[in-house]
Design a protein around this motif. Sequence first.
Motif, PDB file in Angstrom:
ATOM      1  N   PRO A   1       0.802  -1.219   0.000  1.00  0.00           N
ATOM      2  CA  PRO A   1       0.000   0.000   0.000  1.00  0.00           C
ATOM      3  C   PRO A   1       0.843   1.281   0.000  1.00  0.00           C
ATOM      4  O   PRO A   1       0.305   2.370  -0.206  1.00  0.00           O
ATOM      5  CB  PRO A   1      -0.808  -0.105   1.306  1.00  0.00           C
ATOM      6  N   GLN A   2       2.162   1.138   0.209  1.00  0.00           N
ATOM      7  CA  GLN A   2       3.007   2.338   0.317  1.00  0.00           C
ATOM      8  C   GLN A   2       3.690   2.723  -0.994  1.00  0.00           C
ATOM      9  O   GLN A   2       4.406   3.721  -1.058  1.00  0.00           O
ATOM     10  CB  GLN A   2       4.063   2.131   1.396  1.00  0.00           C
ATOM     11  N   ALA A   3       3.470   1.921  -2.045  1.00  0.00           N
ATOM     12  CA  ALA A   3       4.061   2.257  -3.346  1.00  0.00           C
ATOM     13  C   ALA A   3       3.316   3.467  -3.907  1.00  0.00           C
ATOM     14  O   ALA A   3       2.088   3.459  -4.004  1.00  0.00           O
ATOM     15  CB  ALA A   3       3.947   1.064  -4.284  1.00  0.00           C
TER      16      ALA A   3
ATOM     17  N   LYS B   1      -1.306  -1.454  15.104  1.00  0.00           N
ATOM     18  CA  LYS B   1      -0.998  -1.155  13.716  1.00  0.00           C
ATOM     19  C   LYS B   1       0.304  -1.826  13.317  1.00  0.00           C
ATOM     20  O   LYS B   1       1.231  -1.934  14.136  1.00  0.00           O
ATOM     21  CB  LYS B   1      -0.857   0.363  13.567  1.00  0.00           C
ATOM     22  N   LEU B   2       0.375  -2.254  12.059  1.00  0.00           N
ATOM     23  CA  LEU B   2       1.647  -2.728  11.506  1.00  0.00           C
ATOM     24  C   LEU B   2       2.357  -1.469  10.989  1.00  0.00           C
ATOM     25  O   LEU B   2       2.775  -0.638  11.796  1.00  0.00           O
ATOM     26  CB  LEU B   2       1.381  -3.771  10.420  1.00  0.00           C
ATOM     27  N   LEU B   3       2.488  -1.307   9.679  1.00  0.00           N
ATOM     28  CA  LEU B   3       3.049  -0.047   9.168  1.00  0.00           C
ATOM     29  C   LEU B   3       1.897   0.883   8.786  1.00  0.00           C
ATOM     30  O   LEU B   3       1.764   1.978   9.327  1.00  0.00           O
ATOM     31  CB  LEU B   3       3.968  -0.328   7.974  1.00  0.00           C
ATOM     32  N   THR B   4       1.025   0.403   7.893  1.00  0.00           N
ATOM     33  CA  THR B   4      -0.136   1.231   7.516  1.00  0.00           C
ATOM     34  C   THR B   4      -1.442   0.473   7.709  1.00  0.00           C
ATOM     35  O   THR B   4      -2.505   1.064   7.619  1.00  0.00           O
ATOM     36  CB  THR B   4      -0.043   1.654   6.018  1.00  0.00           C
ATOM     37  N   THR B   5      -1.361  -0.830   7.915  1.00  0.00           N
ATOM     38  CA  THR B   5      -2.582  -1.645   8.048  1.00  0.00           C
ATOM     39  C   THR B   5      -2.747  -2.111   9.496  1.00  0.00           C
ATOM     40  O   THR B   5      -1.842  -1.965  10.321  1.00  0.00           O
ATOM     41  CB  THR B   5      -2.534  -2.861   7.099  1.00  0.00           C
TER      42      THR B   5
ATOM     43  N   LEU C   1       4.840 -14.983  13.119  1.00  0.00           N
ATOM     44  CA  LEU C   1       3.494 -14.907  12.540  1.00  0.00           C
ATOM     45  C   LEU C   1       3.256 -13.409  12.373  1.00  0.00           C
ATOM     46  O   LEU C   1       2.935 -12.710  13.323  1.00  0.00           O
ATOM     47  CB  LEU C   1       2.527 -15.554  13.530  1.00  0.00           C
ATOM     48  N   SER C   2       3.464 -12.911  11.156  1.00  0.00           N
ATOM     49  CA  SER C   2       3.667 -11.476  10.950  1.00  0.00           C
ATOM     50  C   SER C   2       2.394 -10.809  10.425  1.00  0.00           C
ATOM     51  O   SER C   2       1.350 -10.932  11.063  1.00  0.00           O
ATOM     52  CB  SER C   2       4.876 -11.351  10.020  1.00  0.00           C
ATOM     53  N   ALA C   3       2.436 -10.141   9.269  1.00  0.00           N
ATOM     54  CA  ALA C   3       1.226  -9.459   8.784  1.00  0.00           C
ATOM     55  C   ALA C   3       0.108 -10.460   8.521  1.00  0.00           C
ATOM     56  O   ALA C   3       0.354 -11.628   8.226  1.00  0.00           O
ATOM     57  CB  ALA C   3       1.539  -8.702   7.499  1.00  0.00           C
ATOM     58  N   GLY C   4      -1.116  -9.991   8.639  1.00  0.00           N
ATOM     59  CA  GLY C   4      -2.271 -10.821   8.300  1.00  0.00           C
ATOM     60  C   GLY C   4      -2.990 -11.389   9.510  1.00  0.00           C
ATOM     61  O   GLY C   4      -4.020 -12.047   9.365  1.00  0.00           O
TER      62      GLY C   4
ATOM     63  N   ALA D   1      15.401  -2.339  12.271  1.00  0.00           N
ATOM     64  CA  ALA D   1      14.987  -1.380  11.239  1.00  0.00           C
ATOM     65  C   ALA D   1      14.777  -2.108   9.929  1.00  0.00           C
ATOM     66  O   ALA D   1      15.381  -3.158   9.674  1.00  0.00           O
ATOM     67  CB  ALA D   1      16.042  -0.291  11.059  1.00  0.00           C
ATOM     68  N   THR D   2      13.893  -1.537   9.100  1.00  0.00           N
ATOM     69  CA  THR D   2      13.672  -2.053   7.750  1.00  0.00           C
ATOM     70  C   THR D   2      13.526  -0.842   6.851  1.00  0.00           C
ATOM     71  O   THR D   2      12.536  -0.113   6.907  1.00  0.00           O
ATOM     72  CB  THR D   2      12.466  -3.042   7.703  1.00  0.00           C
ATOM     73  N   LEU D   3      14.585  -0.580   6.074  1.00  0.00           N
ATOM     74  CA  LEU D   3      14.703   0.687   5.353  1.00  0.00           C
ATOM     75  C   LEU D   3      14.925   0.482   3.858  1.00  0.00           C
ATOM     76  O   LEU D   3      15.219   1.420   3.139  1.00  0.00           O
ATOM     77  CB  LEU D   3      15.901   1.493   5.909  1.00  0.00           C
TER      78      LEU D   3
ATOM     79  N   HIS E   1      14.913  -7.470   6.110  1.00  0.00           N
ATOM     80  CA  HIS E   1      14.913  -7.339   4.646  1.00  0.00           C
ATOM     81  C   HIS E   1      14.449  -8.684   4.110  1.00  0.00           C
ATOM     82  O   HIS E   1      15.113  -9.699   4.311  1.00  0.00           O
ATOM     83  CB  HIS E   1      16.321  -6.994   4.159  1.00  0.00           C
ATOM     84  N   ASN E   2      13.311  -8.704   3.445  1.00  0.00           N
ATOM     85  CA  ASN E   2      12.687  -9.976   3.064  1.00  0.00           C
ATOM     86  C   ASN E   2      13.052 -10.405   1.645  1.00  0.00           C
ATOM     87  O   ASN E   2      13.265  -9.564   0.771  1.00  0.00           O
ATOM     88  CB  ASN E   2      11.164  -9.849   3.159  1.00  0.00           C
ATOM     89  N   LEU E   3      13.072 -11.721   1.442  1.00  0.00           N
ATOM     90  CA  LEU E   3      13.171 -12.234   0.063  1.00  0.00           C
ATOM     91  C   LEU E   3      11.805 -12.163  -0.603  1.00  0.00           C
ATOM     92  O   LEU E   3      11.694 -12.148  -1.821  1.00  0.00           O
ATOM     93  CB  LEU E   3      13.693 -13.680   0.066  1.00  0.00           C
TER      94      LEU E   3
ATOM     95  N   ILE F   1       5.518 -12.514  17.329  1.00  0.00           N
ATOM     96  CA  ILE F   1       4.425 -11.726  16.717  1.00  0.00           C
ATOM     97  C   ILE F   1       4.767 -10.230  16.791  1.00  0.00           C
ATOM     98  O   ILE F   1       5.654  -9.819  17.557  1.00  0.00           O
ATOM     99  CB  ILE F   1       3.066 -11.915  17.437  1.00  0.00           C
ATOM    100  N   PHE F   2       4.050  -9.449  15.988  1.00  0.00           N
ATOM    101  CA  PHE F   2       4.011  -7.998  16.201  1.00  0.00           C
ATOM    102  C   PHE F   2       2.827  -7.709  17.112  1.00  0.00           C
ATOM    103  O   PHE F   2       1.734  -8.243  16.911  1.00  0.00           O
ATOM    104  CB  PHE F   2       3.844  -7.253  14.877  1.00  0.00           C
ATOM    105  N   TYR F   3       3.068  -6.838  18.075  1.00  0.00           N
ATOM    106  CA  TYR F   3       2.090  -6.515  19.104  1.00  0.00           C
ATOM    107  C   TYR F   3       1.781  -5.027  19.018  1.00  0.00           C
ATOM    108  O   TYR F   3       2.703  -4.208  18.931  1.00  0.00           O
ATOM    109  CB  TYR F   3       2.733  -6.876  20.445  1.00  0.00           C
TER     110      TYR F   3
END
Length: 355
Positions: free
Chosen positions: A75-77, A303-307, A275-278, A143-145, A166-168, A298-300
């Motif tokens: 969504p950030q593109a 909000k994640l980044l925008t979702t 167990l990340s986004a979704g 960080a993820t830049l 940094h993901n594949l 998990i992320f706690y």
Amino acid sequence: MSAQAPITASPASTGAIRHDWQQSELLALFELPFTELLHRAASVHRQHFDPAEVQVSTLLSVKTGGCPEDCAYCPQAQRYHTGVDAQKLMSTEAVLEKARQAKAAGASRFCMGAAWRSPKDRDIPKVAAMIREVKALGLETCATLGMLSAPQADALKSAGLDYYNHNLDTAPDFYGQIIHTREYQDRLDTLEHVRDAGMKTCCGGIVGLGESRAQRAGLLLALANLPAHPDSVPINRLVQVEGTPLHGTAELDPFEFVRTIAIARITMPHSMVRLSAGRESMSDELQALCFAAGANSIFYGEKLLTTGNPDVERDQALFARLGLRPMPVEPAMPAPGGTVHADIVEHNHACGRAA
Ligand code: SAM
Ligand code: DTB
Ligand code: SF4
């Protein structure tokens, strides 16, 4: 119904570290009866971790939207019309305020994300200041830049950055259908710079992009055969955002998602499988299956980044119902007061569970 692979079709899951996995082995794992696969993954999980512990991170978008890349899921593109407003890099003070709140809410790791293709050299001192100050609060830093050069990775390490995400993202043979503005090799190069700088790697991908089972196996194969297994492996389930090319993609079978988690656990036995986004659209039962299959991070936070992400009350209740507890910060980490996600811990105490 398709013929089931014999239960003995895949190699014994001993939990040994390997970097020579074969596509055929991963496919054989995918073909196992669901119960057998979960049993193998749960056995590997127990060899290296306490299965009742889940690591908890908090995520903040420090630079949102306006990204020049064309990742078809994102969504950030800038080129997709998703309603995400582009914002400049946040001030260090504003980031610190969020980090203090995250710490007060019990976070032990704070992950800062930026919608960049790669940081400009002039951005590095600003991000380095954020990292130094967040670390000074006693939080682990991530960080993820986007893509990093070797000197940029060194500079971030010097500022105290613990992890770089940094993901594949997907299998090499599906990648070209999802992203055209950078190559798979660019990602591998950034990961090498991060490892060479001495930082821990956080590297995973997304499923539910319309890839085949063989391509899900291909993603896991690429991750498991990296020169070093990532310390964290985020498995994201596509969050479908209107305006992105992947909005409307057929939903992945939830059991196939659990299988992906289980095979990440088997092939990367020492890694934290996140167990990340979704998660927001997953039932508690599906998340429980993911934890049973070896997910332990998990992320706690809402909000994640925008979702969206599940709200903290829902996660606290889920931890209590499942008897899970937040993983304490690694002993080497200088964490005043031993930050172990106080609110979840308190909730578990209140429910009569050990924390
Ligand atoms: N711009 C940097 C980059 O791409 O490396 C960092 C931020 S980027 C948003 C981090 C990761 O978020 C992506 O690699 C992708 O795996 C994940 N992601 C982005 N949009 C997503 C979505 N809609 N659903 C699931 N995961 C997503
Ligand atoms: C990762 O693999 N997943 C997180 C984190 N690394 C930075 C990001 C998920 C983003 C989901 C879409 C959004 O919120 O914008
Ligand atoms: Fe940009 Fe990262 Fe989103 Fe790709 S995933 S469009 S690089 S913010």
